[in-house]
Design an enzyme around this catalytic site. Structure first.
Site, PDB file in Angstrom:
ATOM      1  N   HIS A 246      32.482  30.586   0.137  1.00 26.42           N
ATOM      2  CA  HIS A 246      32.179  30.637   1.573  1.00 26.42           C
ATOM      3  C   HIS A 246      33.169  29.737   2.306  1.00 26.42           C
ATOM      4  O   HIS A 246      33.478  28.636   1.842  1.00 26.42           O
ATOM      5  CB  HIS A 246      30.747  30.144   1.797  1.00 26.42           C
ATOM      6  CG  HIS A 246      30.178  30.465   3.139  1.00 26.42           C
ATOM      7  ND1 HIS A 246      30.615  29.856   4.299  1.00 26.42           N
ATOM      8  CD2 HIS A 246      29.195  31.327   3.517  1.00 26.42           C
ATOM      9  CE1 HIS A 246      29.921  30.333   5.326  1.00 26.42           C
ATOM     10  NE2 HIS A 246      29.057  31.221   4.878  1.00 26.42           N
ATOM     11  N   ARG A 269      29.709  30.844  13.662  1.00 30.80           N
ATOM     12  CA  ARG A 269      30.835  31.654  14.126  1.00 30.80           C
ATOM     13  C   ARG A 269      30.345  32.932  14.793  1.00 30.80           C
ATOM     14  O   ARG A 269      30.939  33.403  15.769  1.00 30.80           O
ATOM     15  CB  ARG A 269      31.763  31.978  12.946  1.00 30.80           C
ATOM     16  CG  ARG A 269      32.518  30.741  12.464  1.00 30.80           C
ATOM     17  CD  ARG A 269      33.306  30.999  11.182  1.00 30.80           C
ATOM     18  NE  ARG A 269      32.461  30.953  10.003  1.00 30.80           N
ATOM     19  CZ  ARG A 269      32.451  31.856   9.031  1.00 30.80           C
ATOM     20  NH1 ARG A 269      33.238  32.916   9.123  1.00 30.80           N
ATOM     21  NH2 ARG A 269      31.674  31.710   7.987  1.00 30.80           N
TER      22      ARG A 269
END
Length: 470
Positions: A246, A269
């Site tokens: 990740h 995000r």
């Protein structure tokens, strides 16, 4: 009366147990940790679902979700042939085609609030659901299912119990062996494995299949993977080398060297947050996790630490922060995100924020191709405007490999034949996500295939075990 045995108490196991109990069949759940919930309880971005009544984007469909999933899966999926290609295709079709039903089941039957929807990396539309309240989606979902299970006299949870072997007799799985403290024992019955992945098994399976990832921090605690237990009774393992790194785990300033990191959820995000290196954006933050991680490792400076870490910052404005709710409360409380005025930031970052504000407002196109900006609301970048900044680095997070299953959650042998009396769901399985998992599909996988495993195990139990309660 023998129960159906579930190994693991994350969302896949809880979903399986929920379905089994609807058939009035006893369940014994074995959890090696001190508390139930597994990694599922920590999941922070949400669960994918198409279509649902919470989606405002009417252009989404299961077919589009399937296309995004196959694209994300990459070459591992596309290069498979014959029966293996068909198996993978059926798994993805089942996942995406059942996704709306999975969300509706959690909302309508389990009382989980999942009305906020955002778009994560690699998705064509906003389809990742979470609640508007203070609870993260993983905690909200897991706690709701646990509460509903506790009320059943047919459900038994045992924690601190490590399964050490799967018992197979006459080509059928008939139970498991375990250790609980100093005590060993055995439970007889059909078995559902929902024991999770091996991203935290740094010295075991991770070192065996991906030695190149040595030294990279993880979001997972250091526990051994359980795939070898399934392999010992003939289960085929697939994609074991496919490990998701990740792009954003928080680097805690108070413990920079920590080998276990708190995930900086992709929702940061998705709601508009940006990533910067040296104050400058360098990537479309909503590309797949695999892509973003690759660019970070290529372009960002390595930190001079014992663990392998890179120097990256995540930045959010007040609009994105407000949409994240409890995430922000937790990250700020932990000191992982810090509030700052734009005028306090380095000049490069101030310039980046002005450029990004122009992109969000539609004045210019994004040079990296980003088109979705969540709830980012900062359009006029003044010195006293407020932002939130945290340091992040890539972390091992999820393992796409594991036991091969079919669309009925039956564990398959190396020859592709279902092993009688054995099912699996969740991260312990392999072949669904290929080389990259889309955010929001881990919880979805657990619900879809956990429920299938529960129903399939119950049907088998009724046919092969006597004294089923009426």
């Amino acid at each position: 009366m023998s129960p159906i045995i579930i190994v693991g108490s994350g969302l896949a196991g809880l979903s399986a147990a929920s379905q089994i109990l609807t058939h009035n069949i006893p369940v014994v759940m074995l959890e090696r940790g001190a508390k139930p919930g597994g990694n599922s309880i920590k999941a922070s971005s949400g669960i994918n679902g198409v279509p649902t009544r919470f989606q405002l984007d009417s252009t989404d469909s299961p077919a589009l979700f399937l296309s995004d999933t196959v694209t994300s899966a990459g070459g591992v999926f596309g290069n498979s042939t014959g029966s293996e290609k068909m198996r993978r295709q059926r798994l993805v079709e089942k996942l995406t085609g059942s996704s709306g039903e999975a969300v509706n089941w959690l909302v309508d039957e389990k009382g989980v609030e999942l009305s906020r929807v955002c778009q994560l990396g690699g998705h064509s539309c906003a389809r990742t659901h979470r609640g508007k309240g203070k609870l993260t989606p993983g905690f909200a979902i897991v706690s709701s299912l646990l509460e509903s299970l506790k009320g059943s006299p047919l459900f038994e949870m045992r924690v601190g119990v490590r399964v050490t072997g799967v018992v197979k007799e006459a080509e059928e799985v008939v139970g498991v062996e375990y250790l609980s403290g100093e005590e060993s024992g055995r439970v007889d019955g059909p078995v559902v494995f929902a024991s999770g992945g091996f991203a935290g098994d740094a010295r075991g399976l991770l070192a065996r299949y991906r030695p190149d990832l040595a030294g990279i921090p993880s979001t997972n605690q250091a526990v051994e993977g359980t795939q070898p237990l399934l392999e010992s009774v003939g289960a085929g393992l697939v994609d074991m080398e496919e490990v998701q790194v990740h792009p954003t785990g928080f680097v805690d300033g108070g413990d920079v060297e920590a080998g276990v990191k708190i995930l900086a959820a992709e929702a940061l995000r998705g709601e508009g947050g940006i990533l910067v290196v040296g104050g400058k954006r360098f990537v479309n933050e909503l590309e797949t996790r695999e892509h973003v991680t690759g660019v970070i490792m290529r372009d960002a400076r390595r930190l001079e630490t014992g663990t392998r870490q890179w120097d990256v910052q995540v930045v959010l404005d007040e609009g994105a922060a407000a949409a994240l709710g409890s995430h922000m409360d937790f990250y700020l409380w932990k000191g992982l995100l810090k509030k700052a005025a734009v005028g306090e930031l380095e000049p490069e970052l101030q310039s980046t924020l002005r450029t990004y504000a122009g992109v969000v407002s539609g004045e210019t196109k994004d040079e990296f191709g980003r088109t979705a900006f969540g709830h980012w609301g900062l359009r006029e970048v003044t010195p006293d405007a407020v932002v939130y900044v945290g340091q992040v680095t890539p972390v091992t997070h999820f393992t796409m490999g594991g036991a091969a299953i079919d669309e009925r959650s039956r564990v398959l042998s190396n020859q592709g034949v279902p092993i009688r009396g054995l099912w699996a769901a969740g991260e312990v399985t392999g072949g669904l996500h290929g080389q990259n998992r889309l955010g929001g599909s881990s919880l979805l996988e657990c619900v879809v295939f956990g429920r299938i495993a529960g129903d399939e195990a119950a049907a088998f139990y009724k046919s092969h075990y006597s004294s089923v309660q009426a």
